[in-house]
Design an enzyme around this catalytic site. Structure first.
Site, PDB file in Angstrom:
ATOM      1  N   GLU A  58       0.825  -1.207   0.000  1.00  0.00           N
ATOM      2  CA  GLU A  58       0.000   0.000   0.000  1.00  0.00           C
ATOM      3  C   GLU A  58       0.864   1.263   0.000  1.00  0.00           C
ATOM      4  O   GLU A  58       0.597   2.212  -0.752  1.00  0.00           O
ATOM      5  CB  GLU A  58      -0.931  -0.001   1.215  1.00  0.00           C
ATOM      6  CG  GLU A  58      -1.685   1.301   1.462  1.00  0.00           C
ATOM      7  CD  GLU A  58      -2.682   1.657   0.373  1.00  0.00           C
ATOM      8  OE1 GLU A  58      -3.148   2.817   0.367  1.00  0.00           O
ATOM      9  OE2 GLU A  58      -2.994   0.800  -0.475  1.00  0.00           O
ATOM     10  N   HIS A  61       2.539   1.869  -3.317  1.00  0.00           N
ATOM     11  CA  HIS A  61       1.533   2.327  -4.285  1.00  0.00           C
ATOM     12  C   HIS A  61       1.283   3.820  -4.118  1.00  0.00           C
ATOM     13  O   HIS A  61       1.243   4.572  -5.108  1.00  0.00           O
ATOM     14  CB  HIS A  61       0.241   1.543  -4.083  1.00  0.00           C
ATOM     15  CG  HIS A  61      -0.881   1.971  -4.982  1.00  0.00           C
ATOM     16  ND1 HIS A  61      -0.740   2.109  -6.347  1.00  0.00           N
ATOM     17  CD2 HIS A  61      -2.177   2.301  -4.713  1.00  0.00           C
ATOM     18  CE1 HIS A  61      -1.883   2.492  -6.880  1.00  0.00           C
ATOM     19  NE2 HIS A  61      -2.760   2.626  -5.909  1.00  0.00           N
ATOM     20  N   HIS A 123     -12.378   3.343  -9.287  1.00  0.00           N
ATOM     21  CA  HIS A 123     -10.965   3.685  -9.103  1.00  0.00           C
ATOM     22  C   HIS A 123     -10.108   3.096 -10.223  1.00  0.00           C
ATOM     23  O   HIS A 123      -9.266   3.784 -10.812  1.00  0.00           O
ATOM     24  CB  HIS A 123     -10.503   3.181  -7.732  1.00  0.00           C
ATOM     25  CG  HIS A 123      -9.153   3.673  -7.330  1.00  0.00           C
ATOM     26  ND1 HIS A 123      -8.879   5.004  -7.151  1.00  0.00           N
ATOM     27  CD2 HIS A 123      -7.991   3.018  -7.066  1.00  0.00           C
ATOM     28  CE1 HIS A 123      -7.615   5.151  -6.797  1.00  0.00           C
ATOM     29  NE2 HIS A 123      -7.052   3.957  -6.749  1.00  0.00           N
ATOM     30  N   HIS A 214     -20.273  -9.972 -15.215  1.00  0.00           N
ATOM     31  CA  HIS A 214     -18.960  -9.712 -15.812  1.00  0.00           C
ATOM     32  C   HIS A 214     -18.660 -10.691 -16.946  1.00  0.00           C
ATOM     33  O   HIS A 214     -18.137 -10.295 -17.992  1.00  0.00           O
ATOM     34  CB  HIS A 214     -17.872  -9.800 -14.739  1.00  0.00           C
ATOM     35  CG  HIS A 214     -16.495  -9.583 -15.289  1.00  0.00           C
ATOM     36  ND1 HIS A 214     -16.151  -8.459 -16.001  1.00  0.00           N
ATOM     37  CD2 HIS A 214     -15.371 -10.360 -15.242  1.00  0.00           C
ATOM     38  CE1 HIS A 214     -14.880  -8.540 -16.371  1.00  0.00           C
ATOM     39  NE2 HIS A 214     -14.392  -9.681 -15.932  1.00  0.00           N
ATOM     40  N   HIS A 277      -4.467 -10.000 -16.035  1.00  0.00           N
ATOM     41  CA  HIS A 277      -5.841  -9.771 -16.498  1.00  0.00           C
ATOM     42  C   HIS A 277      -6.151  -8.274 -16.507  1.00  0.00           C
ATOM     43  O   HIS A 277      -6.722  -7.750 -17.475  1.00  0.00           O
ATOM     44  CB  HIS A 277      -6.798 -10.515 -15.563  1.00  0.00           C
ATOM     45  CG  HIS A 277      -8.207 -10.609 -16.062  1.00  0.00           C
ATOM     46  ND1 HIS A 277      -8.557 -11.258 -17.222  1.00  0.00           N
ATOM     47  CD2 HIS A 277      -9.378 -10.131 -15.541  1.00  0.00           C
ATOM     48  CE1 HIS A 277      -9.868 -11.188 -17.402  1.00  0.00           C
ATOM     49  NE2 HIS A 277     -10.380 -10.504 -16.394  1.00  0.00           N
TER      50      HIS A 277
END
EC number: 1.17.99.9
Length: 301
Positions: A58, A61, A123, A214, A277
């Protein structure tokens, strides 16, 4: 010409891509609370001491996103000044800055105040928009250095509209995938193409419904891109750039589908597959945005 701007564009594009991958890593590892409910500090510290893995993920990032955010702003200002004669520049510059700032605020808000899964799924979508806009700005810098490579294929209104539609729809597919991650619905359906051994599972179970939504969105996107590929090759074969873009789009969506199925069949055991992905769909969306830029340069017939 524009040597510095081109270098900055490449570095910034790679930087935004790294932020995007890091964001996928944060989501896939559940490290969103790795720094507690504090921002921009991490557990009240500028640099966390003896951090566990989720804190490292985190914090790194956040750090990289901050640096890249400044690069995006610099890239946008420089492009605005040097490429203002190109019609796409100002729009892309504004979008790149807005998206990088907005996604940062959204991430910070999620840490401090918490957000619903519906909002947090945005996001990743904003990250994809930010990446696409920076890549296209970089492409403009390269084009302006060599006017002979400023492609403007002449296409029909129908083809132009279809390309725009597919690009917009791909963003919808991105959102459904991000929503799957944020609702922990990745493994709601074991197996593929069946869902828990059924062709018609209980879609009213939230996680299963999200997963099937999805899957349906991804299948439709694949079909739309197949139509785009066939249409491009049959009708616009003379436009090498469009043919290459449509061909790459097909390869990317095949890889995207294969990696998504692999995530399910391996029970999401391999972190690399999930990140791959996310990477492929971001590249696909950027490619489609580039096609939109190309087909909107000339007034369609």
């Amino acid at each position: 010409m524009h040597k510095g701007l081109k270098r900055l564009g490449v570095i910034t594009s790679l930087g935004v891509l790294l932020v995007l991958i890091q964001g996928a890593l944060v989501t896939n590892t559940g490290s969103g609370e790795g720094c507690g409910q504090t921002w921009p500090l991490c557990f009240g510290q500028v640099i966390p001491l003896d951090p566990p893995p989720e804190t490292v993920i985190e914090f790194s990032h956040r750090l990289v996103a901050g640096i890249v955010g400044m690069l995006v702003i610099l890239m946008a200002i420089w492009s605005w000044r040097r490429l203002k004669h190109m019609p796409e520049t100002r729009f892309l510059a504004v979008i790149s800055v807005f998206m990088i700032i907005f996604q940062g605020l959204l991430g910070a808000g999620a840490v401090v105040f918490g957000q619903s899964d519906l909002i947090m799924a945005l996001h990743f979508g904003f990250s994809a928009l930010s990446f696409a806009s920076v890549v296209l700005l970089t492409r403009l810098a390269f084009e302006d250095s060599n006017p002979q490579k400023q492609y403007a294929p002449i296409v029909s209104k129908a083809y132009k509209g279809y390309v725009i539609f597919v690009a917009i729809y791909s963003y919808v597919a991105i959102y459904t995938g991000a929503y799957v991650k944020h609702t922990n619905a990745t493994l709601a359906c074991s197996g593929f193409p069946l869902c828990n051994g059924q062709w018609v599972p209980d879609v009213f179970t939230e996680a299963i419904g999200v997963q099937l939504l999805h899957r349906s969105a991804a299948i439709l996107l694949s079909l739309l891109l197949l139509v785009l590929f066939i249409w491009t090759v049959k009708t616009f074969r003379a436009s090498r750039v469009l043919v290459v873009c449509a061909s790459l789009a097909m390869l990317l969506v095949i890889g995207q589908a294969a990696s998504g199925v692999a995530v399910v069949l391996t029970y999401n055991a391999t972190l690399t597959l999930g990140i791959f992905h996310a990477l492929l769909i971001s590249l696909l969306f950027t490619l489609l945005c580039y096609m939109v830029m190309l087909v909107t340069r000339h007034k369609a017939k």
